[in-house]
Design a protein around this motif. Structure first.
Motif, short mmCIF file in Angstrom:
data_model
loop_
_atom_site.label_atom_id
_atom_site.label_comp_id
_atom_site.label_asym_id
_atom_site.label_seq_id
_atom_site.Cartn_x
_atom_site.Cartn_y
_atom_site.Cartn_z
N PHE A 76 16.82 -91.84 9.62
CA PHE A 76 15.40 -92.02 9.87
C PHE A 76 14.71 -92.43 8.58
O PHE A 76 15.19 -92.16 7.48
N GLU A 77 13.56 -93.10 8.75
CA GLU A 77 12.83 -93.62 7.60
C GLU A 77 12.11 -92.51 6.84
O GLU A 77 12.10 -92.49 5.61
N ALA A 78 11.49 -91.58 7.59
CA ALA A 78 10.72 -90.52 6.94
C ALA A 78 10.41 -89.43 7.94
O ALA A 78 10.52 -89.61 9.16
N ASN A 127 13.43 -92.69 18.04
CA ASN A 127 14.47 -93.69 17.82
C ASN A 127 13.94 -95.03 18.30
O ASN A 127 13.83 -95.25 19.51
N GLY A 128 13.56 -95.89 17.37
CA GLY A 128 12.97 -97.16 17.75
C GLY A 128 11.71 -97.00 18.59
O GLY A 128 11.47 -97.77 19.51
N GLY A 167 14.56 -79.97 11.18
CA GLY A 167 16.00 -80.10 11.00
C GLY A 167 16.71 -80.47 12.29
O GLY A 167 17.62 -81.31 12.30
N SER A 168 16.28 -79.88 13.40
CA SER A 168 16.88 -80.19 14.70
C SER A 168 16.64 -81.65 15.09
O SER A 168 17.54 -82.33 15.59
N ALA A 169 15.41 -82.14 14.85
CA ALA A 169 15.10 -83.53 15.17
C ALA A 169 15.89 -84.48 14.29
O ALA A 169 16.32 -85.56 14.74
N ALA A 170 16.09 -84.10 13.03
CA ALA A 170 16.90 -84.94 12.13
C ALA A 170 18.33 -85.05 12.64
O ALA A 170 18.95 -86.12 12.57
N ILE A 171 18.86 -83.95 13.17
CA ILE A 171 20.20 -83.96 13.75
C ILE A 171 20.25 -84.89 14.95
O ILE A 171 21.21 -85.64 15.15
N ALA A 172 19.20 -84.86 15.79
CA ALA A 172 19.17 -85.71 16.99
C ALA A 172 19.22 -87.19 16.62
O ALA A 172 19.64 -88.03 17.44
#
Length: 355
Positions: free
Chosen positions: A297-299, A194-195, A287-292
Motif C-alpha cells: 500500500f502507498e500509505a 485495493n485500487g 495492522g489487520s488492514a495492512a495484512i489484507a
C-alpha cells in the motif's frame, strides 16, 4: 462550462446542505432539527415533510435562476451490498429506503430528498458510495459461524474521497493505488482499499474493530453472551448499548474527545488509559488492514473528526509508522465527495449504476 449542484447530507439531528459551482461551495447550511420532534417518527423516512421545511427555506433564499441546478446528489444510505460508485435513484431504491428494508438510518432520507428535488427542478438525482459499498472477497466474509457472515459497512464516502485526493498528489488515480484508510469519528472504519475498492474493513457500527467515542467495537464473545442473557436488556436496549453508549462515553461519561483530552491534561489517569487504549485498538486494526493488502500500500491515511487530535494521531503513529508512511487528513469531505461524484456524472466521466 460550469456545473451547478445541490448536495444533501441528512444526519441524525441535522441536515447538511450545500450549493456547489463545480468543486467549490458557494453556499452551505446546516439545519438543526428538534430531537423531540424527530423522535415522533419510528421510520426516519417519515421525517421527510418535517425536514423539507428547512431545506425549502434555504433553497428559496439562494434565489437561483431557472436552469441553475444541473443535478442533486444525496448521501447514500445502508442498502444491500453494492459495488462502489454512483447510483441513479430508482423507484426500487426509493422503496428500499422508505420501507427500511436494509436500515432505519438518517441517511435513508438522502436519496429520498435528492429524488424529490431532482423531480422538482427537472434534473438528475443520484447517490454515491453508500455505507454498504462492498467489494469483499469470499475469503473475507467467513466468520467461523456459518449462520453469520462479515458485513461491509464503512465510511466509504469520506475514505474514498480523501484517498482519491492523496492519489492525485502522486500523479495517480484512485484505482491505481492501495491505501490503508482510517475514518475516525463517532465510529471508526479501518479499510483496506485495493485500487479504490474496499476489500476488507471492520464493521464500525456493530461488529468488529476498535471501540470509539460511543461504540464498543469487538468484545470477548463469552462476556457478551452472558450480558445478552442476563435479563437486564432487551434486544433493542442491547443494540443501543453497544452502538450508542459504549466506548469512551461508557468509561468516562463523555464522547467528546476534546473533553477527554482536557481530563488527561488535568491529570486524570483513567481518561489517559481509555484514550490510549482506543488509539492502541485503532493501531491494531490498521495492522489487520495492512495484512489484507499483503503489505502493499502507498500509505496509511488517518481522517475524520478525531484526526484533528494530534495526541491521538501521534499515539497511533507510534505503533504503525514501521508499516509505512502515515498521512493525516483531519476532518471529513463528505459534501465535497458527493459534489465530485455529481461532476463526474455530468462530465460523462462516470456512468450511473442501476440499483
Amino acid at each position: 462550462m460550469a456545473y451547478y449542484l445541490l448536495v444533501i447530507n441528512p444526519g441524525s439531528t441535522s441536515t447538511k446542505m450545500a450549493f456547489f459551482v463545480d468543486d467549490s461551495i458557494v453556499a452551505e447550511k446546516v439545519v438543526r432539527h428538534d430531537g423531540s420532534e424527530l423522535a415522533k417518527f419510528d421510520n426516519v423516512a417519515d421525517q421527510f415533510e418535517y425536514r423539507m421545511q428547512g431545506i425549502d427555506e434555504w433553497i428559496d433564499s439562494l434565489d437561483l435562476s431557472e436552469g441553475q441546478i444541473n443535478a442533486v446528489v444525496g448521501r447514500g444510505a445502508p442498502l444491500r451490498p453494492l459495488e462502489g460508485g454512483s447510483y441513479e435513484i430508482t423507484e426500487t431504491l426509493l422503496d428500499d429506503l422508505r420501507t427500511m428494508k436494509w436500515s432505519n438510518h438518517a441517511s435513508n432520507l438522502g436519496g429520498i430528498i435528492a429524488h424529490h428535488l431532482g423531480e422538482k427542478y427537472s434534473v438528475p438525482s443520484l447517490i454515491s458510495d453508500p455505507i454498504t459499498v462492498d467489494n469483499f472477497t469470499d475469503i473475507a466474509r467467513l466468520t467461523g459461524l456459518p449462520e453469520y457472515e462479515r458485513k461491509c459497512r464503512v465510511h466509504a464516502l469520506n475514505i474514498k474521497e480523501v484517498c482519491r485526493r492523496e492519489a492525485v498528489k502522486i500523479g495517480k488515480k484512485l484505482d491505481e493505488v492501495n491505501y490503508v484508510a482510517v475514518h475516525m469519528g463517532g465510529g471508526v472504519s479501518v479499510a483496506a482499499l485495493n485500487g479504490g475498492r474496499v476489500v476488507d474493513v471492520n464493521d464500525a457500527l456493530l461488529g468488529m474493530g476498535p471501540f470509539s467515542p460511543d461504540r464498543c467495537g469487538a468484545v470477548p464473545i463469552g462476556g457478551l453472551v452472558k450480558l445478552c442473557y442476563s435479563g437486564k436488556y432487551s434486544e433493542k436496549e442491547m443494540t443501543n448499548k453497544l452502538s450508542k453508549t459504549s466506548g469512551l462515553v461508557a468509561y468516562l461519561g463523555t464522547s467528546d474527545l476534546r473533553e477527554v483530552e482536557k481530563m488527561i491534561d488535568s491529570g486524570d489517569e483513567k481518561a489517559e488509559l481509555c484514550f490510549n487504549a482506543m488509539a492502541y485498538q485503532i493501531a491494531k486494526e490498521i495492522g489487520s488492514a495492512a495484512i489484507a493488502l499483503s503489505g502493499e500500500f502507498e500509505a496509511i491515511v488517518l481522517t475524520g473528526g478525531m484526526a484533528k487530535s494530534h495526541r491521538l494521531t501521534d499515539e497511533i503513529k507510534k505503533y504503525t509508522e514501521f508499516l509505512g508512511k502515515v498521512i493525516v487528513v483531519p476532518g471529513e469531505y463528505e459534501m465535497e465527495a458527493l459534489a465530485a461524484a455529481g461532476i463526474r456524472f455530468l462530465k460523462d466521466e462516470e456512468e450511473l449504476k442501476k440499483y
